[in-house]
Design a protein around this motif. Sequence first.
Motif, mmCIF file in Angstrom:
data_model
loop_
_atom_site.group_PDB
_atom_site.id
_atom_site.type_symbol
_atom_site.label_atom_id
_atom_site.label_comp_id
_atom_site.label_asym_id
_atom_site.label_seq_id
_atom_site.Cartn_x
_atom_site.Cartn_y
_atom_site.Cartn_z
ATOM 1 N N PRO A 107 40.222 79.203 10.900
ATOM 2 C CA PRO A 107 40.088 77.830 10.384
ATOM 3 C C PRO A 107 40.993 76.827 11.108
ATOM 4 O O PRO A 107 40.570 75.717 11.385
ATOM 5 C CB PRO A 107 40.504 77.961 8.922
ATOM 6 C CG PRO A 107 40.350 79.379 8.577
ATOM 7 C CD PRO A 107 40.465 80.176 9.831
ATOM 8 N N ARG A 134 44.016 62.289 4.899
ATOM 9 C CA ARG A 134 44.604 63.439 5.597
ATOM 10 C C ARG A 134 43.606 64.028 6.593
ATOM 11 O O ARG A 134 43.987 64.490 7.662
ATOM 12 C CB ARG A 134 45.017 64.491 4.566
ATOM 13 C CG ARG A 134 45.657 65.721 5.197
ATOM 14 C CD ARG A 134 46.133 66.696 4.158
ATOM 15 N NE ARG A 134 45.004 67.328 3.476
ATOM 16 C CZ ARG A 134 45.122 68.176 2.463
ATOM 17 N NH1 ARG A 134 46.321 68.472 1.997
ATOM 18 N NH2 ARG A 134 44.068 68.711 1.899
ATOM 19 N N PHE A 146 38.071 69.123 0.201
ATOM 20 C CA PHE A 146 37.672 70.221 -0.679
ATOM 21 C C PHE A 146 37.062 69.693 -1.972
ATOM 22 O O PHE A 146 37.337 68.576 -2.395
ATOM 23 C CB PHE A 146 38.897 71.088 -0.996
ATOM 24 C CG PHE A 146 39.446 71.779 0.214
ATOM 25 C CD1 PHE A 146 38.987 73.020 0.589
ATOM 26 C CD2 PHE A 146 40.399 71.163 1.010
ATOM 27 C CE1 PHE A 146 39.471 73.648 1.712
ATOM 28 C CE2 PHE A 146 40.894 71.783 2.138
ATOM 29 C CZ PHE A 146 40.428 73.037 2.489
ATOM 30 N N GLY A 204 47.891 66.097 8.067
ATOM 31 C CA GLY A 204 46.743 66.068 8.954
ATOM 32 C C GLY A 204 47.117 65.779 10.394
ATOM 33 O O GLY A 204 46.371 66.094 11.311
ATOM 34 N N ALA A 256 39.913 73.411 13.092
ATOM 35 C CA ALA A 256 40.484 72.109 12.750
ATOM 36 C C ALA A 256 41.058 71.438 13.990
ATOM 37 O O ALA A 256 40.926 70.233 14.188
ATOM 38 C CB ALA A 256 41.564 72.270 11.683
ATOM 39 N N LYS A 278 45.612 75.274 6.643
ATOM 40 C CA LYS A 278 44.789 75.750 7.749
ATOM 41 C C LYS A 278 43.712 74.729 8.090
ATOM 42 O O LYS A 278 43.365 74.561 9.247
ATOM 43 C CB LYS A 278 44.139 77.092 7.385
ATOM 44 C CG LYS A 278 45.107 78.265 7.523
ATOM 45 C CD LYS A 278 44.381 79.584 7.404
ATOM 46 C CE LYS A 278 44.218 79.993 5.963
ATOM 47 N NZ LYS A 278 43.684 81.334 5.800
ATOM 48 N N SER A 279 43.205 74.038 7.073
ATOM 49 C CA SER A 279 42.118 73.087 7.324
ATOM 50 C C SER A 279 42.598 71.871 8.117
ATOM 51 O O SER A 279 41.779 71.102 8.603
ATOM 52 C CB SER A 279 41.481 72.631 6.012
ATOM 53 O OG SER A 279 42.220 71.581 5.448
ATOM 54 N N VAL A 280 43.907 71.675 8.230
ATOM 55 C CA VAL A 280 44.388 70.589 9.084
ATOM 56 C C VAL A 280 45.033 71.134 10.352
ATOM 57 O O VAL A 280 45.743 70.428 11.058
ATOM 58 C CB VAL A 280 45.362 69.639 8.348
ATOM 59 C CG1 VAL A 280 44.638 68.870 7.270
ATOM 60 C CG2 VAL A 280 46.549 70.377 7.772
ATOM 61 N N GLY A 281 44.800 72.414 10.640
ATOM 62 C CA GLY A 281 45.188 72.943 11.948
ATOM 63 C C GLY A 281 46.578 73.538 12.026
ATOM 64 O O GLY A 281 47.123 73.656 13.110
ATOM 65 N N ILE A 282 47.181 73.925 10.895
ATOM 66 C CA ILE A 282 48.505 74.557 10.948
ATOM 67 C C ILE A 282 48.320 76.074 11.037
ATOM 68 O O ILE A 282 47.612 76.658 10.215
ATOM 69 C CB ILE A 282 49.339 74.164 9.722
ATOM 70 C CG1 ILE A 282 49.542 72.643 9.712
ATOM 71 C CG2 ILE A 282 50.688 74.873 9.727
ATOM 72 C CD1 ILE A 282 50.207 72.110 8.478
ATOM 73 N N ARG A 300 37.355 68.363 10.581
ATOM 74 C CA ARG A 300 38.247 68.287 9.431
ATOM 75 C C ARG A 300 37.433 68.177 8.158
ATOM 76 O O ARG A 300 36.323 67.639 8.168
ATOM 77 C CB ARG A 300 39.170 67.055 9.554
ATOM 78 C CG ARG A 300 40.181 67.152 10.681
ATOM 79 C CD ARG A 300 41.251 68.167 10.378
ATOM 80 N NE ARG A 300 42.032 68.516 11.543
ATOM 81 C CZ ARG A 300 43.245 68.030 11.807
ATOM 82 N NH1 ARG A 300 43.793 67.154 11.006
ATOM 83 N NH2 ARG A 300 43.904 68.424 12.869
ATOM 84 N N ARG A 301 37.986 68.692 7.088
ATOM 85 C CA ARG A 301 37.217 68.733 5.854
ATOM 86 C C ARG A 301 38.042 68.323 4.639
ATOM 87 O O ARG A 301 39.273 68.306 4.695
ATOM 88 C CB ARG A 301 36.684 70.146 5.618
ATOM 89 C CG ARG A 301 37.796 71.135 5.326
ATOM 90 C CD ARG A 301 37.264 72.458 4.884
ATOM 91 N NE ARG A 301 36.570 72.332 3.613
ATOM 92 C CZ ARG A 301 36.045 73.338 2.951
ATOM 93 N NH1 ARG A 301 36.132 74.556 3.438
ATOM 94 N NH2 ARG A 301 35.442 73.157 1.804
#
Lengths: 315, 254
Positions: B72, B164, B84, B102, B76, A196-200, B81-82
């Motif tokens: 989220p 990424r 962890f 990414g 993004a 999710k953090s890369v937009g999927i 972008r993050r």
Amino acid sequence: MQVNKSIFIISLIICSIGFPFLANNIWLSIITTFLIYSALSLSQDLILGKAGIYAMGHAMFFGIGAYTFAILINTYNVNLFIAFMASGIISYCIGLIIIYPIKHLRGDYFLVVSLGLNIIFINIINNDPFGLTGGPNGIFAINFPSVGGLDLTGAKAIYFIALIFLSVMILLFYRLNYSKFGRAIYYLNHDHIAAKSVGIKPSLNKLLSFSLGTMLAGFTGAIYTLQYGAVSPEAFGIEQSILLFAVVIVGGQGSLIGVVAGSFVMFVLPEIFRSYAEYRLLVFGAAMVILMVIRPNGLFPSKFGFFQKRHLQQK
Amino acid sequence: MTKLLIQNLSKQFAALVALDNISLELETNKIYGLIGPNGSGKTTLFNCISGVYKPSSGNITFAHHSIINMAPEKIAQLGIRRTFQTIRLSSELTVAENIYAGYHHYSKHNFIQALFNLKGYRQDEIHCWREVHRAAKLLDIEPHLRLKVKTLAYGIQRKVEIARAIISQPQLLVLDEPAAGMNESEKIELTHIIKQIQLQNITILIIEHDMHMISTLCDTVFVLNHGKLIASGSPTEILNNKQVISAYMGDEHA
């Protein structure tokens, strides 16, 4: 290596085309069953292995496809092709309706819900509220119309239908890892927070993989009806669902060869050793436990890689 | 120009107030540090920005969009972008395949093209592969592209995660303790890399415990303690701030 692989694939194609002309009817029917159940296990693998959705009610969608096909042909005299398409599409729609409200459930919760739905499904077809499913006896002696003068109910014809269907599914599954959708469900399955953090998008991909899996199961159900000319509730109960679940786990989640090998072990070996029927479950239980101890990732664990070698060589 | 604006943000977990009325502002093309003792709410703030948590109250605006109720994946896609605190990579995949994740959102082929390996698919793959190379080059991990992530050292895995995050050219990069577990020479290299990333017109927000790294990198530092923003300013100002010293070392040192 590449040459060996092509030789293997070509000989496999020749063998599968030549097989029905050499084998007797018993073997033909066993192998046709194997093809159908391989396709069914692959559709379960799309949901369980590839997308990581712990759905244990897959026999229900197999049953929806089979019953739709049987009812459309037996009661409504629908064209064979239209009935076939309808069985997939109805399975797809029901799959979508079922997954939509529970798409946020994870792991074990999903498993319980799907198992419960399967039991409800069996109750519905047993009690036959609409007078369509024939109750506990099911629907039998279905008269299939011929298509353009071709009789599709002969053992050889069904073998080839199942073979073509399985081949299409194998192609789909083989190319899945190279497609945007296949990659999305892989990332989501392995770490949904990172994905999710890369937009999927999680829910869209979950909906798609589940409903596509149920659609493929529906098509497989139609072929199953075609083979046996009859449907009855016991083929679609939770025992079948659990068996399908086990095939994917034992074979190797997300692994094409693993799932096909798993369905061979689960559905074909019992037919071959029918005379030792009383020891069958004992042997399988023991084999499963041993397998899970020595190969916890399944018979043939999946290998994932999606940049084709050609691209890797480029600078 | 303001990139990210946080106004009166609060986050409460049952009785625990993790973030208490925080307001801050990030401007384009700068590097910001976020420091504070353990449990002060740094990662909670990151999770609110990236949409993992829904804040209890307050507002976050990013490039004129309110992102407060966004999922989220939507955030993004907008360009935040993050990374962890604990590495989140698919260990069975190669470095290239992890970095590609990414860029997944920007890959343009459809399923039919992929199924039959058509021209559009092949062109798209080559384009993606070039982007992966570009990101890997920036982080100096090109030699490892074809290796599985699980075979690599921790420091390199950290860099894969950053690669990424930056492959899609985000507008805001949020790094959660990027130097954790790295040795001194790796930290120096990482500092250099983060400066390189800033040159690509990316605003960066870093949580880090290494004060040396923070003071070499950051234009502005924010300090959190018990969920409150207790100080903000240039690294030198922060290092001499009495409240900050007492938050870290206890009142007697202040």
